[in-house]
Design a protein around this motif. Structure first.
Motif, mmCIF file in Angstrom:
data_model
loop_
_atom_site.group_PDB
_atom_site.id
_atom_site.type_symbol
_atom_site.label_atom_id
_atom_site.label_comp_id
_atom_site.label_asym_id
_atom_site.label_seq_id
_atom_site.Cartn_x
_atom_site.Cartn_y
_atom_site.Cartn_z
ATOM 1 N N ASP A 246 0.834 -1.210 0.000
ATOM 2 C CA ASP A 246 0.000 0.000 0.000
ATOM 3 C C ASP A 246 0.866 1.256 0.000
ATOM 4 N N ALA A 247 1.924 1.230 0.809
ATOM 5 C CA ALA A 247 2.803 2.401 0.894
ATOM 6 C C ALA A 247 3.523 2.656 -0.427
ATOM 7 N N ALA A 248 3.927 1.565 -1.105
ATOM 8 C CA ALA A 248 4.633 1.704 -2.379
ATOM 9 C C ALA A 248 3.683 1.845 -3.559
ATOM 10 N N LYS A 249 2.365 1.714 -3.274
ATOM 11 C CA LYS A 249 1.343 1.816 -4.320
ATOM 12 C C LYS A 249 1.578 0.790 -5.433
ATOM 13 N N VAL A 250 1.840 -0.438 -4.992
ATOM 14 C CA VAL A 250 2.004 -1.539 -5.946
ATOM 15 C C VAL A 250 0.908 -2.563 -5.708
ATOM 16 N N ARG A 251 0.582 -3.308 -6.751
ATOM 17 C CA ARG A 251 -0.436 -4.339 -6.658
ATOM 18 C C ARG A 251 0.240 -5.681 -6.369
ATOM 19 N N ILE A 252 -0.351 -6.445 -5.470
ATOM 20 C CA ILE A 252 0.204 -7.755 -5.147
ATOM 21 C C ILE A 252 -0.908 -8.802 -5.175
ATOM 22 N N SER A 253 -0.494 -10.024 -5.439
ATOM 23 C CA SER A 253 -1.407 -11.160 -5.335
ATOM 24 C C SER A 253 -0.612 -12.339 -4.796
ATOM 25 N N VAL A 254 -1.293 -13.198 -4.055
ATOM 26 C CA VAL A 254 -0.650 -14.356 -3.447
ATOM 27 C C VAL A 254 -1.375 -15.605 -3.928
ATOM 28 N N ASN A 255 -0.622 -16.509 -4.553
ATOM 29 C CA ASN A 255 -1.269 -17.716 -5.053
ATOM 30 C C ASN A 255 -1.426 -18.750 -3.939
ATOM 31 N N ALA A 256 -2.230 -19.745 -4.174
ATOM 32 C CA ALA A 256 -2.405 -20.830 -3.210
ATOM 33 C C ALA A 256 -1.142 -21.684 -3.181
ATOM 34 N N PRO A 257 -0.840 -22.310 -2.053
ATOM 35 C CA PRO A 257 0.366 -23.125 -1.969
ATOM 36 C C PRO A 257 0.279 -24.383 -2.825
ATOM 37 N N GLU A 258 1.439 -24.867 -3.223
ATOM 38 C CA GLU A 258 1.573 -26.146 -3.919
ATOM 39 C C GLU A 258 2.623 -26.965 -3.187
ATOM 40 N N TRP A 259 2.490 -28.287 -3.274
ATOM 41 C CA TRP A 259 3.422 -29.165 -2.583
ATOM 42 C C TRP A 259 4.047 -30.144 -3.573
ATOM 43 N N ALA A 260 5.333 -30.407 -3.391
ATOM 44 C CA ALA A 260 6.066 -31.307 -4.278
ATOM 45 C C ALA A 260 5.969 -32.744 -3.770
ATOM 46 N N ASP B 104 7.363 -37.997 -6.601
ATOM 47 C CA ASP B 104 7.396 -38.376 -8.022
ATOM 48 C C ASP B 104 7.749 -37.194 -8.921
ATOM 49 N N GLY B 105 7.976 -36.023 -8.326
ATOM 50 C CA GLY B 105 8.392 -34.847 -9.093
ATOM 51 C C GLY B 105 7.270 -33.901 -9.454
ATOM 52 N N SER B 106 6.028 -34.261 -9.171
ATOM 53 C CA SER B 106 4.907 -33.397 -9.521
ATOM 54 C C SER B 106 4.613 -32.405 -8.403
ATOM 55 N N TRP B 107 4.004 -31.274 -8.796
ATOM 56 C CA TRP B 107 3.534 -30.281 -7.833
ATOM 57 C C TRP B 107 2.027 -30.419 -7.725
ATOM 58 N N ARG B 108 1.504 -30.454 -6.481
ATOM 59 C CA ARG B 108 0.103 -30.743 -6.259
ATOM 60 C C ARG B 108 -0.570 -29.603 -5.483
ATOM 61 N N PRO B 109 -1.803 -29.232 -5.898
ATOM 62 C CA PRO B 109 -2.494 -28.111 -5.253
ATOM 63 C C PRO B 109 -3.079 -28.457 -3.886
ATOM 64 N N VAL B 110 -3.195 -29.731 -3.576
ATOM 65 C CA VAL B 110 -3.626 -30.183 -2.255
ATOM 66 C C VAL B 110 -2.689 -31.293 -1.814
ATOM 67 N N TRP B 111 -2.654 -31.538 -0.511
ATOM 68 C CA TRP B 111 -1.773 -32.593 -0.010
ATOM 69 C C TRP B 111 -2.573 -33.577 0.832
ATOM 70 N N MET B 112 -2.437 -34.862 0.496
ATOM 71 C CA MET B 112 -3.130 -35.919 1.204
ATOM 72 C C MET B 112 -2.222 -36.522 2.268
ATOM 73 N N LYS B 113 -2.796 -36.790 3.425
ATOM 74 C CA LYS B 113 -2.016 -37.380 4.515
ATOM 75 C C LYS B 113 -1.414 -38.715 4.116
ATOM 76 N N ALA B 114 -2.105 -39.452 3.253
ATOM 77 C CA ALA B 114 -1.633 -40.768 2.824
ATOM 78 C C ALA B 114 -0.309 -40.692 2.067
ATOM 79 N N TRP B 115 0.023 -39.513 1.552
ATOM 80 C CA TRP B 115 1.268 -39.360 0.807
ATOM 81 C C TRP B 115 2.472 -39.133 1.719
ATOM 82 N N GLY B 116 2.241 -39.043 3.029
ATOM 83 C CA GLY B 116 3.338 -38.782 3.961
ATOM 84 C C GLY B 116 3.665 -37.305 4.022
ATOM 85 N N SER B 117 4.938 -36.991 4.101
ATOM 86 C CA SER B 117 5.377 -35.589 4.152
ATOM 87 C C SER B 117 5.754 -35.120 2.759
#
Length: 301
Positions: A101-115, A118-131
């Motif tokens: 706000d002070a710098a008068k810039v626009r920002i946006s924050v995307n939803a988290p993704e988890w790796a 197997d190398g893929s990035w996933r928008p949700v994380w299932m407990k069955a997948w471990g950590s």
């Protein structure tokens, strides 16, 4: 509701940080000591004051706090206490959005993704997948992306036996996502967030402890056990009244403490309870339970 540090334009008290104030007053220092900022010298307090004014987070409203962490100094070949300044992830969001706000810039924050492994990035994380292997969050500032990627192995908090502590075992995706978001905010607004960290970023630095820590009794004893190892709030340590973990509402801290028999889990619970604004009685019970468990472990060793 605003969370700005009080100024002269608002009703003032002896704890109000004035616009023209250059350092904490003696009364403010006394209250900080009561809130748990103990062992800090004048230089540490001056740095804390500077950061509090720069970020506009109120230490007396428990929006920002300073914790002494036990760190091994290889040059001195001994354990020393170093002060760290912390807030919650909501504190980071508040600082970042004020800065935008002070710098008068626009920002946006995307939803988290988890790796996934197997190398893929996933928008949700299932407990069955471990950590997850990692988490990433992108903050876009006037069209320029700032990507925070946090590796689970680098930030996870573990017990002495190598197992994950209770919070990291129960909410691995949420914990590592906070670290990734903090990294992204700091990349997007480095000047505004310099020198301030979220709790989850610093927990991994507390894995090593003296082999035989000196402990006392009661609440003070748990402070000896907990604070150096987990950065946990002391009995009255500043915790953020506005920043409450989403899993903390309605929790029975006494029942959870009574069910735990591992000192590392109790350390983590003490930290969670403090950050969630648990009552002094609840913190005291966790403290006494921790001292009892530590004593029992010593008797059977």
């Amino acid at each position: 509701m605003t969370t700005d540090v009080a100024t002269s334009e608002r009703p003032t008290t002896a704890l109000t940080i004035g616009d023209d104030q250059a350092r904490f007053t003696s009364q403010q220092v006394a209250v900080l000591n009561h809130l748990g900022v103990q062992g800090a010298d004048d230089d540490d307090l001056d740095v804390f004051f500077h950061v509090a004014k720069r970020t506009k987070l109120d230490p007396f409203a428990r929006q920002i706090y300073m914790i002494g962490r036990n760190t091994y100094d290889q040059r001195q070949d001994r354990w020393v206490t170093k002060q760290t300044i912390q807030t919650g992830i909501d504190g980071y969001r508040l600082i970042g959005r004020r800065a935008a706000d002070a710098a008068k810039v626009r920002i946006s924050v995307n939803a988290p993704e988890w790796a996934h492994e197997d190398g893929s990035w996933r928008p949700v994380w299932m407990k069955a997948w471990g950590s997850p292997v990692a988490a990433r969050i992108t903050i876009t500032r006037d069209g320029e992306p700032f990507v925070g990627v946090a590796l689970f192995e680098e930030y996870k908090q573990v017990k002495r036996n190598g197992d994950l502590t209770s919070m990291w075992a129960q909410r691995p995706a949420g914990q590592i996502a906070k670290c990734a978001e903090a990294l992204a905010w700091r990349l997007a607004f480095p000047q505004d967030l310099a020198g301030v960290y979220v709790e989850e970023e610093l927990q991994h630095a507390d894995r090593q402890e003296p082999e035989q820590p000196t402990t006392g009794a009661g609440v003070a004893g748990l402070r000896d056990i907990v604070q150096p190892a987990a950065g946990a709030p002391a009995e009255d340590e500043p915790v953020d009244a506005e920043i409450v973990p989403d899993s903390a509402a309605g929790r029975d801290w006494v029942a959870e403490a009574a069910a735990l028999g591992d000192i590392d889990d109790l350390k983590n619970l003490y930290a969670e309870a403090g950050l969630a604004g648990a009552s002094r009685d609840d913190l005291g019970f966790i403290a006494r339970r921790g001292v009892a468990v530590e004593k029992a472990a010593g008797e059977h060793s």
